[in-house]
Enzyme design. Structure first.
Site, mmCIF file in Angstrom:
data_model
loop_
_atom_site.group_PDB
_atom_site.id
_atom_site.type_symbol
_atom_site.label_atom_id
_atom_site.label_comp_id
_atom_site.label_asym_id
_atom_site.label_seq_id
_atom_site.Cartn_x
_atom_site.Cartn_y
_atom_site.Cartn_z
ATOM 1 N N ARG A 136 0.835 -1.062 -0.180
ATOM 2 C CA ARG A 136 -0.057 0.091 0.035
ATOM 3 C C ARG A 136 1.008 1.234 -0.004
ATOM 4 O O ARG A 136 0.696 2.342 -0.705
ATOM 5 C CB ARG A 136 -0.984 0.092 1.247
ATOM 6 C CG ARG A 136 -1.940 1.062 1.093
ATOM 7 C CD ARG A 136 -2.917 0.924 2.233
ATOM 8 N NE ARG A 136 -2.677 1.097 3.515
ATOM 9 C CZ ARG A 136 -3.093 0.534 4.573
ATOM 10 N NH1 ARG A 136 -4.419 0.244 4.454
ATOM 11 N NH2 ARG A 136 -2.755 0.728 5.791
ATOM 12 N N LYS A 160 -2.426 6.541 1.425
ATOM 13 C CA LYS A 160 -2.424 6.914 2.885
ATOM 14 C C LYS A 160 -1.450 8.332 3.100
ATOM 15 O O LYS A 160 -0.297 8.097 3.442
ATOM 16 C CB LYS A 160 -1.933 5.672 3.650
ATOM 17 C CG LYS A 160 -2.263 5.709 5.406
ATOM 18 C CD LYS A 160 -2.347 4.466 5.781
ATOM 19 C CE LYS A 160 -2.412 4.632 7.137
ATOM 20 N NZ LYS A 160 -3.763 4.964 7.887
ATOM 21 N N GLU A 163 -16.454 5.838 4.635
ATOM 22 C CA GLU A 163 -15.434 5.169 5.558
ATOM 23 C C GLU A 163 -15.754 5.941 6.833
ATOM 24 O O GLU A 163 -16.142 7.306 6.888
ATOM 25 C CB GLU A 163 -14.300 4.897 5.259
ATOM 26 C CG GLU A 163 -13.335 5.983 4.937
ATOM 27 C CD GLU A 163 -12.018 5.723 4.718
ATOM 28 O OE1 GLU A 163 -11.505 4.803 5.180
ATOM 29 O OE2 GLU A 163 -11.370 6.340 3.457
HETATM 30 N N1 PLP Z 1 -9.393 4.164 6.537
HETATM 31 C C1 PLP Z 1 -8.569 5.051 7.353
HETATM 32 C C2 PLP Z 1 -9.092 6.455 6.913
HETATM 33 C C3 PLP Z 1 -7.510 4.756 7.908
HETATM 34 O O1 PLP Z 1 -6.857 5.853 8.409
HETATM 35 C C4 PLP Z 1 -7.187 3.605 8.298
HETATM 36 C C5 PLP Z 1 -6.018 3.110 9.011
HETATM 37 O O2 PLP Z 1 -5.129 2.724 8.602
HETATM 38 C C6 PLP Z 1 -8.102 2.427 7.879
HETATM 39 C C7 PLP Z 1 -9.165 2.719 6.996
HETATM 40 C C8 PLP Z 1 -7.879 0.977 8.095
HETATM 41 O O3 PLP Z 1 -6.597 0.582 7.536
HETATM 42 P P1 PLP Z 1 -5.805 -0.665 8.027
HETATM 43 O O4 PLP Z 1 -6.814 -1.797 8.057
HETATM 44 O O5 PLP Z 1 -5.030 -1.220 6.826
HETATM 45 O O6 PLP Z 1 -5.080 -0.339 9.083
HETATM 46 C C1 COI Z 2 -4.014 2.954 11.428
HETATM 47 O O1 COI Z 2 -5.097 2.152 11.875
HETATM 48 O O2 COI Z 2 -2.979 2.548 11.355
HETATM 49 C C2 COI Z 2 -4.013 4.301 11.144
HETATM 50 O O3 COI Z 2 -3.500 4.652 10.502
HETATM 51 C C3 COI Z 2 -5.323 5.115 11.755
HETATM 52 C C4 COI Z 2 -4.737 6.391 12.325
HETATM 53 C C5 COI Z 2 -5.420 7.476 11.831
HETATM 54 C C6 COI Z 2 -4.570 6.243 13.849
#
Ligand code: PLP
Ligand code: COI
Length: 341
Positions: free
Chosen positions: A81, A184, A220
């Site tokens: 990612r 991200k 989301e």
């Molecule tokens: N959506 C947002 C905006 C986030 O900051 C995060 C955190 O990483 C997620 C979703 C969840 O992603 P992941 O499951 O890869 O941590």
């Molecule tokens: C994560 O879940 O790793 C994130 O980046 C969320 C964050 C905004 C705390």
């Protein structure tokens, strides 16, 4: 363990650990990088990361198993990612092996800070990629810093497995159609600070964003993806090009279908059809699985399973996911990366 930390009551706060990894990119290549005790970054005042937001980050966790070993959950997915985010912002990719080795080296160097198995905590890792150097026009940097630091954490939302309330953002979007919502990048979060603060002040855990083009479908949460369990036992999560592709969400889609026997669907989640869901939750690395008690949408407050109890399917998904992350439940091939000391 010799360290004096209240493991049972960790929140989600920065803690300066002894070591972090840092590598510089110059003349078209990454240097080897090293662990350092210096928690301060040294960069030019004109760095594009500071002015134009040419930066990206990741979030992943290391877990202590019952036998005391340490393991990472799907770090290859975070590496991939970050590569996609890097492409979007014209930054150099961090190769997957380089990324995983850096993460492992930080876990090893700070291994005493991986919370005990029983505490429910984990070691949160924050990889960061930033464009640096002497540039003032709007253009990509020639030099970059990749760093990974870590800290022990507990629950992100204060309820843990107790449901909490969320509110739909009516005045602000998180992302634009064809914008950077799927990457991200810090800019997405900068824009979410004001609606996030408004939500917190009003007593909600976080904001639910709607699709920026029509404002009719859930996209989301500010810091996590959304899922719902329909009354027909389907696991449903939004499909949109402007949400962050959550590694937790894709893991849950797989587990819902293969382990719980649910139909798992990425599709539209219309905000005016919340009645179809028996349960709902937020999912992510930091959020893990956080049950949603109810959603405030303008004047309407929609309650899902219960305001105080986690729903049975959300609970099963949690047990399966966290069981895998902590080594109690067999993991699908390739999901777990042991960290040997
Ligand atoms: N959506 C947002 C905006 C986030 O900051 C995060 C955190 O990483 C997620 C979703 C969840 O992603 P992941 O499951 O890869 O941590
Ligand atoms: C994560 O879940 O790793 C994130 O980046 C969320 C964050 C905004 C705390």
């Amino acid at each position: 363990m010799s360290i004096n930390i209240d493991w049972e009551n960790l929140g989600f706060s920065y803690m300066k650990l002894p070591y972090r990894f840092i590598a510089h990119y110059k003349n078209g290549q990454w240097e080897k990088g090293e662990l350092t005790e210096d928690a301060t970054l040294h960069l030019s005042e004109s760095s594009p990361a500071l002015h134009y937001g040419q930066q990206a980050f990741e979030g992943l966790k290391a877990y202590r198993t019952k036998s005391g070993d340490i393991q990472l959950f799907r770090p290859d997915q975070n590496a991939e990612r970050l590569q996609k985010t890097a492409d979007r912002l014209l930054m150099p990719q961090v190769p997957t092996d380089f990324f995983i080795d850096a993460v492992k080296s930080v876990v090893k160097a700070n291994h005493e800070y991986v919370p005990p198995y029983e505490s429910g905590g984990s070691l949160y890792l924050r990889p960061l990629l930033i464009g640096v150097g002497d540039i003032i026009g709007v253009q990509p940097a020639q030099e970059y810093i990749f760093t990974v630091f870590a800290m022990p954490v507990g629950s992100y939302f204060k309820g843990g497995l107790t449901p909490t309330k969320f509110i739909v953002s009516r005045d602000y979007d998180r992302a634009a159609p064809h914008g950077t919502g799927a990457a991200k990048v810090g800019g997405n979060y900068a824009g979410s600070l004001l609606p996030g603060q408004n939500a917190h002040h009003a007593g909600y855990s976080d904001v639910i964003y709607l699709d920026p083009a029509t404002h009719t479908k859930i996209e989301e949460v500010g810091s996590a993806n959304f899922f719902g369990i329909t009354k027909d036992n389907e696991f449903v999560t939004p499909l949109s090009p402007s949400i962050l592709p959550s590694i937790t969400k894709y893991s849950l889609l797989y587990l819902a279908e293969k382990r719980l026997g649910l139909k798992a669907i990425e599709g539209d989640v219309e905000i005016d059809k919340l009645d179809r869901f028996a349960e709902a939750g937020a999912c992510g690395t930091a959020a893990v699985i956080s049950p949603i008690a109810g959603i405030q949408n303008a004047d309407e407050y929609h309650v899902f399973y219960s305001e105080t109890e986690v729903g049975p399917i959300t609970h099963k998904l949690y047990d399966e996911l966290v069981g895998i992350q902590k080594g109690d439940v067999p993991a699908p091939d390739g999901w777990i990366y042991p960290v040997s000391l």
